[in-house]
Design an enzyme around this catalytic site. Structure first.
Site, PDB file in Angstrom:
ATOM      1  N   SER A   1      -9.655   1.878   2.832  1.00  0.00           N
ATOM      2  CA  SER A   1      -8.785   2.634   1.959  1.00  0.00           C
ATOM      3  C   SER A   1      -7.759   1.797   1.218  1.00  0.00           C
ATOM      4  CB  SER A   1      -8.054   3.694   2.790  1.00  0.00           C
ATOM      5  OG  SER A   1      -7.193   3.078   3.727  1.00  0.00           O
TER       6      SER A   1
ATOM      7  N   LYS B   1       0.874  -1.184   0.000  1.00  0.00           N
ATOM      8  CA  LYS B   1       0.000   0.000   0.000  1.00  0.00           C
ATOM      9  C   LYS B   1       0.909   1.232   0.000  1.00  0.00           C
ATOM     10  CE  LYS B   1      -3.875   1.966   2.660  1.00  0.00           C
ATOM     11  NZ  LYS B   1      -4.771   1.736   3.821  1.00  0.00           N
TER      12      LYS B   1
ATOM     13  N   SER C   1      -9.872  -0.507   7.029  1.00  0.00           N
ATOM     14  CA  SER C   1      -9.304  -0.418   5.672  1.00  0.00           C
ATOM     15  C   SER C   1      -8.611  -1.651   5.128  1.00  0.00           C
ATOM     16  CB  SER C   1      -8.338   0.747   5.588  1.00  0.00           C
ATOM     17  OG  SER C   1      -9.066   1.932   5.410  1.00  0.00           O
TER      18      SER C   1
END
Ligand code: GLN
Length: 483
Positions: A151, A76, A175
């Site tokens: 997210s 990420k 997330s």
């Protein structure tokens, strides 16, 4: 080869069925061909990946055989990566190459994992749909007109589309678990402090936790074994021995006590999701588990409490992006105040600004007691709910999300309706306990996730339950059409 799990890749590499370089080239090619449809990567690190793959092949040739040696992964894009853009999905950091690797990145690289690139995310990890990224929305491979969740939506979509078998994510209010649920993956948010936050760009420091995302619990166990552990560089990292996550997978579930919180099956839950979740409970009963109805009475207060605490911490953490030290700087500032104001006004997107304003307000002298202190008191009540529940049960089970993946743009006009999607995930962050989401079937072609919660540091138990379930079901192996 793109359908292989991390565990299968380890076997294939070990038996010299293919090399890490071949595997890496194959996946880089898929990313180039298919990612334009889903936008899951912000940066593809082709050179680094090929160099790491060759190094892994050399280490295997020299007799090493660690499971992650040569395993392709993605990070990420809020984990710092040395010399590589670390954008946090924000224009503010579009030009920022981190000067060092995050501890998680360093640990996985040392284990021999091959980094294919950095995945898309909601700006500064604020969101549940991956629509607030400066680099554009991510699309759900199960239906390109729908969101993948957020997210960590880039990590989720990349794995679901078979562009990479596993990736890192971070979870401040859901997330990792929520995008895992919306894309048919297994994702684990560990106990707060289990995985180092050093080099993970902070959103809300008392809630943020990094963790693994993959298709199966077994792959999450493999990754967690390398990601977790004490880190003297993170003062909130916990110095407590790690379990052998892989060894724990095989334990039988006989006698496992599952709690079903009545608050997780009430108003707001799509009834079809409720049925899918109860079908999972039936499977687990067949494996020897027993079930008990429980109550987590403070659940209804979790979202308001989170949406004071998280923005408050964010407003403080994001004050470092001032146009002076690093990141975006506006053109031709008239003076220092103008430099601060315009750099932040031009560098941050709407959702980030909304959170900074809410957080600054909640922390201001006149309102601190009414909002921030009150929210912290509720947080304690949420934690106490879990502590009492875990006196009676070993794991808590429920839906990960109240709804299936929604249409891109559908909730843009009403941010609170997106905040409500985190109703079942946020409580684990407030309390600091570990949580896992696993695939539980499909409704109208869209994936459903089930969430399991456990007491502090019982990640092994979550992975064990999910793995046993995945031995008798095949939801987690299903791939979206076209990928
Ligand atoms: N959707 C939640 C938020 O917007 C959680 C995000 C996260 O876990 N990073 O804050």
């Amino acid at each position: 080869m793109h359908q292989l799990s991390l565990a299968e890749i380890a076997r294939g590499l070990n038996e010299r069925q293919f090399s890490a370089e071949e595997l890496t080239r194959g996946l880089l090619d898929r990313i180039a061909r298919l990612d334009p449809q889903i936008n899951s990567f912000i940066t593809v690190t082709e050179e680094l990946a090929l160099a790491q793959a060759r190094a892994a092949d050399a280490r295997r040739a020299a007799g090493e055989n660690d499971a992650l040696l040569g395993a392709p992964i993605a990070h990420k894009d809020l984990f710092c990566t040395k010399g590589i853009r670390t954008s946090c999905g924000s224009k503010m950091l579009d030009n920022f190459a981190a000067p060092y690797d995050a501890s998680v990145v360093e640990k996985l690289a040392a284990a021999g994992a091959v980094t294919l690139g950095k995945t898309n995310l909601d700006e500064f990890a604020m969101g549940s749909a991956n629509e607030s990224s400066h680099y554009g929305a991510v699309k759900n491979p199960w239906d390109l007109s729908r969101v993948p969740g957020g997210s960590s939506g880039g990590s989720a979509a990349a794995i679901a589309a078979r562009l990479v078998p596993a990736a890192t994510g971070t979870d401040t209010g859901g997330s990792i678990r929520q995008p895992a649920a919306l894309t048919n993956l297994t994702g684990l948010k560990p106990t707060y402090g289990r995985v180092s936050r050093w080099g993970m760009i902070a959103y809300a420091s008392s809630l943020d936790q990094g963790g693994p995302m993959a298709r199966s619990a077994e792959d999450c166990a493999l990754l967690l074994g390398s990601m977790a552990g004490f880190d003297p560089k993170d003062s909130t990292s916990v110095d407590q021995p790690l379990d052998d996550y892989l060894a724990a997978l095989g334990r039988p579930l006989t006698g496992l006590r599952i709690g079903l919180p009545k608050e997780y099956f009430g108003e707001g839950l799509d009834p079809k999701i409720a049925s899918a979740v109860l079908a999972v409970v039936e499977e687990l009963k067949k494996l020897g588990a027993t079930v008990k109805d429980i109550s987590l009475p403070n659940t209804q207060h979790a979202i308001p409490s989170y949406y004071v605490i998280a923005p408050a911490e964010a407003s403080s953490n994001l004050s470092r992006f001032d146009g002076v030290r690093f990141g975006y700087r506006c053109e031709n500032p008239a003076d220092l105040t103008d430099l601060y104001k315009r750099s932040r006004a031009e560098g941050f997107g709407d959702e980030v600004k909304r959170r900074i304003m809410v957080g600054t307000y909640a922390l201001s002298a006149g309102y601190y007691d009414a909002y921030y202190i009150k929210a912290q008191q509720i947080r304690r009540l949420v934690k106490n709910d879990f502590v009492s529940a875990f006196e009676e049960v070993d794991v808590i089970l429920g839906p990960t999300t109240p709804n299936l993946a929604w249409k891109l743009g559908e909730k843009n006009a009403d941010p609170v309706s997106a905040y409500l999607e985190d109703i079942y995930t946020i409580t684990a962050n407030l309390a600091g306990i570990p949580g896992l989401s696993m695939p539980a079937g499909f409704i109208d072609g869209l994936p459903v996730g089930v969430q399991l919660l456990a007491p502090y540091f019982q990640e092994a138990r979550l992975l064990n339950v999910a793995h046993q379930y995945q031995q008798v079901t095949d939801w987690h192996t299903r791939a979206p059409a076209g990928f």
